[in-house]
Structure formats: C-alpha cells, structure tokens
Design a protein around this motif. Sequence first.
Motif, PDB file in Angstrom:
ATOM      1  N   UNK A   9     113.202  82.948 -50.878  1.00  0.00           N
ATOM      2  CA  UNK A   9     111.386  81.732 -50.586  1.00  0.00           C
ATOM      3  C   UNK A   9     112.098  80.468 -50.634  1.00  0.00           C
ATOM      4  N   UNK A  10     112.520  80.206 -52.200  1.00  0.00           N
ATOM      5  CA  UNK A  10     112.713  78.804 -52.639  1.00  0.00           C
ATOM      6  C   UNK A  10     112.790  78.004 -51.940  1.00  0.00           C
ATOM      7  N   UNK A  14     111.324  74.819 -48.918  1.00  0.00           N
ATOM      8  CA  UNK A  14     111.838  73.316 -49.037  1.00  0.00           C
ATOM      9  C   UNK A  14     111.876  72.977 -47.605  1.00  0.00           C
ATOM     10  N   UNK A  15     113.000  73.670 -46.861  1.00  0.00           N
ATOM     11  CA  UNK A  15     113.767  73.191 -45.459  1.00  0.00           C
ATOM     12  C   UNK A  15     112.121  73.521 -44.604  1.00  0.00           C
ATOM     13  N   UNK A  16     111.532  74.324 -44.457  1.00  0.00           N
ATOM     14  CA  UNK A  16     110.403  74.693 -44.177  1.00  0.00           C
ATOM     15  C   UNK A  16     109.423  73.344 -44.446  1.00  0.00           C
ATOM     16  N   UNK A  29     109.044  63.532 -50.653  1.00  0.00           N
ATOM     17  CA  UNK A  29     109.492  64.726 -51.027  1.00  0.00           C
ATOM     18  C   UNK A  29     108.761  66.415 -50.768  1.00  0.00           C
ATOM     19  N   UNK A  30     109.555  67.452 -50.171  1.00  0.00           N
ATOM     20  CA  UNK A  30     109.244  68.364 -50.280  1.00  0.00           C
ATOM     21  C   UNK A  30     108.070  69.003 -50.818  1.00  0.00           C
ATOM     22  N   UNK A  31     108.841  68.739 -52.859  1.00  0.00           N
ATOM     23  CA  UNK A  31     107.185  69.255 -53.898  1.00  0.00           C
ATOM     24  C   UNK A  31     106.714  68.334 -53.836  1.00  0.00           C
ATOM     25  N   UNK A  85     106.847  83.507 -41.762  1.00  0.00           N
ATOM     26  CA  UNK A  85     107.321  84.410 -40.704  1.00  0.00           C
ATOM     27  C   UNK A  85     109.411  83.820 -41.037  1.00  0.00           C
ATOM     28  N   UNK A  86     109.355  82.747 -41.901  1.00  0.00           N
ATOM     29  CA  UNK A  86     111.311  82.097 -41.981  1.00  0.00           C
ATOM     30  C   UNK A  86     111.142  83.572 -42.994  1.00  0.00           C
ATOM     31  N   UNK A  87     110.634  83.509 -43.692  1.00  0.00           N
ATOM     32  CA  UNK A  87     110.862  84.032 -44.936  1.00  0.00           C
ATOM     33  C   UNK A  87     111.640  86.168 -44.741  1.00  0.00           C
ATOM     34  N   UNK A  88     110.633  86.100 -43.326  1.00  0.00           N
ATOM     35  CA  UNK A  88     110.754  87.756 -42.534  1.00  0.00           C
ATOM     36  C   UNK A  88     112.233  87.678 -41.496  1.00  0.00           C
TER      37      UNK A  88
END
Length: 93
Positions: A9-10, A14-16, A29-31, A85-88
């Motif tokens: 998930x992490x 980050x990519x999303x 930065x993504x964070x 949804x990407x994690x799924x």
Amino acid sequence: MPQELSLDRDAVATVVKKVVIAESRLSLPPGSVSDDEPLVGDLLNVNSLGFVGMLVRIEDELDVTLPDDLFVGRTFRTVRDLIDVVTAAEVRS
C-alpha cells in the motif's frame, strides 16, 4: 491461473501521488499530499481525460493491470479512492 501477489500500500500510495501531482502540473514531494486530498480541489486538479492517462501511467509504473470492472460503480473523489482501487489490482505475471 494468475499468481496472486499483493501490492504494498505504501508503494502504491507513493506512485499514485506522483502521478496525480504530475497530472496536476505541480512540483511537490508525494509525502506532502494526504490520502484524503480531493482529486479536484484547492491543490490537485485532475479532469476526466487526465484520469484515464493517469491510470495507464500507474499500470506501467507498478506493473499491474487495472481491469474495467474495478471501476464499475466507484466514485473517485480523493487520492485514497484511487489508492484503494490500485491496491486491489492484480500484479502482472
């Protein structure tokens, strides 16, 4: 039978976030983007056409396939909605 691998998930977040930031034409930065950040709001601005392009980039970066049925009946309001949804999705083998 496809190999079932789960996505971290992490790593997905980050990519999303990188892709959403790029689509919004920002340099952050993504964070610095919270999972609850609206996709269309004061910070981010993702339109429907840009959304499709983002999905292709996310698939390429994470080596996943996002089948159309993952999107049926879903509304994407926040970064978290997209991460979920990407994690799924299934990892390509």
